[in-house]
Design an enzyme around this catalytic site. Structure first.
Site, PDB file in Angstrom:
ATOM      1  N   ASP A   1      25.007  -5.125  10.037  1.00  0.00           N
ATOM      2  CA  ASP A   1      25.860  -5.497   8.905  1.00  0.00           C
ATOM      3  C   ASP A   1      25.870  -7.012   8.823  1.00  0.00           C
ATOM      4  OD1 ASP A   1      28.085  -5.570   6.911  1.00  0.00           O
ATOM      5  OD2 ASP A   1      28.244  -3.452   7.397  1.00  0.00           O
TER       6      ASP A   1
ATOM      7  N   HIS B   1      22.864  -7.709   7.464  1.00  0.00           N
ATOM      8  CA  HIS B   1      22.994  -7.904   6.020  1.00  0.00           C
ATOM      9  C   HIS B   1      23.036  -9.371   5.626  1.00  0.00           C
ATOM     10  CE1 HIS B   1      24.886  -3.611   5.437  1.00  0.00           C
ATOM     11  NE2 HIS B   1      23.665  -3.586   5.925  1.00  0.00           N
TER      12      HIS B   1
END
Length: 363
Positions: free
Chosen positions: A202, A224
């Site tokens: 993430d 991410h």
């Protein structure tokens, strides 16, 4: 004779008391704890705390909140955690002028594989967050080696906190790890994160609110990317005076990102992305989107959050062929005063869906 005996006894007792004083002070100065319970009960009795091979029981927090000013905390050996489905955190530290460090060869292992089910915080098993740095003010966290967080790594709500040379390695969670954000920053001021190494699934960095925040010399792999946001929908919806620089983002969904919440209000201002190198990006190299709702983009931007005085300087690198180089989706009139210099992201598609791109930027 009785007087002489009394004098001898008094002198002996007095000498014993004097001799005991340095031992007592030394005990207050440094303590080694081998259990979470002992650390919690004795944490205010020592100025230096060593946590030696602690096995934190299931469903409990390694509670180092409310430390005395100036306390040093040293993680030694391997710190581990029992398994239970709960929200956590597994570790919590608070206080002023606190130094959190680790001894040579130490590691903190969340063994997240016991919780990982591909759903993160969106369902499945309830997973504990890892490390709360809340009200950890005028303090530092240095050199921690953290492995396999069940979900989020650091939750930061502090003022004047320096985080240096911290590694968060969730590379074992590539298949089933999810929402393993490394550094989530909110309602904080003067946060400096320097030299972080992150392998996760993430955001490497996500700043939801706060000011005077820097992230530099970072390496982000597998997640991410470097994010402002999502901003909006909270009690604090202002992000300002942020510099993210001299960092690499590799093998990640996104490179650099600003995301704001659909139909919300707030401010993102004076944010700089400088000297960021990208490679192996699978979704967007550079993305600004003002359409986030319930954790997903809607494709319809709103302009309640102003995104102004933004600098993208020397953001360069490559994305995968089925990814998009740059995507900018701003609300009407809400993205202004951007500086765009030396941006070169190649290898992917050119978006045809950009809207309200500010003067000077390109999509």
């Amino acid at each position: 004779m009785q007087l002489l005996q009394s004098s001898v006894i008094a002198a002996t007792v007095g000498a014993a008391l004097v001799a005991a004083v340095p031992v007592e002070l030394e005990a207050r100065d440094s303590c080694t704890f081998t259990s979470a319970a002992d650390a919690k009960s004795g944490k205010t009795s020592c100025s230096t705390i060593t946590l030696s091979n602690i096995e934190v029981p299931a469903g409990e927090t390694l509670d180092l909140t409310g430390l005395n000013d100036g306390t040093t905390v040293i993680f030694s050996g391997e710190t581990t955690f029992g398994y239970k489905e709960w929200e956590g955190p597994l570790i919590s530290v608070s206080g002023t002028n606190i130094k959190v460090q680790q001894a040579s060869g130490a590691k903190i292992d969340g063994d997240g594989s016991r919780w990982w089910d591909g759903k993160g915080g969106n369902g499945g098993k309830t997973k504990p967050k890892f490390f709360y740095a809340h009200k950890l003010d005028s303090s530092s966290i240095t050199g921690l080696q953290i492995y396999n967080t069940p979900v989020q790594g650091f939750s930061i709500q502090s003022d004047n906190l320096n985080i240096t040379d911290v590694t968060i390695d969730n590379s074992a969670g590539t298949a089933e790890g999810h929402n393993t954000d490394a550094f989530d920053v909110g309602s904080s001021t003067y946060i400096n994160i320097d030299g972080a190494t992150v392998y996760n699934q993430d955001d490497c960095l996500a700043i939801n609110s706060g000011s005077h925040i820097t992230f530099t010399n970072g390496y982000c792999d597998g997640g991410h990317g470097l994010s402002i946001g999502s901003v909006g929908g909270r009690s604090d919806n202002t992000v300002e005076d942020v510099t993210i620089s001299n960092s690499k983002v590799v093998n990640s969904q996104n490179g650099v990102r600003i995301k704001t919440v659909y139909d919300a209000t707030g401010t993102v201002s004076n944010v700089k992305f400088e000297d960021i190198t990208l490679s192996g990006i699978t979704k967007y190299g550079l993305i600004v989107e003002q359409d986030y709702e319930n954790g997903s983009p809607t494709g319809t931007p709103t302009n309640g959050i102003k995104v102004s005085d933004i600098t993208f300087d020397k953001v360069t690198g490559t994305v995968e062929s089925d990814a998009t180089d740059i995507y900018i989706l701003c609300g009407s009139g809400s993205c202004t005063d951007w500086t765009w210099s030396g941006v070169s992201i190649t290898g992917g598609k050119t978006s045809s869906k950009c809207e309200n791109v500010p003067t000077g930027a390109s999509c």
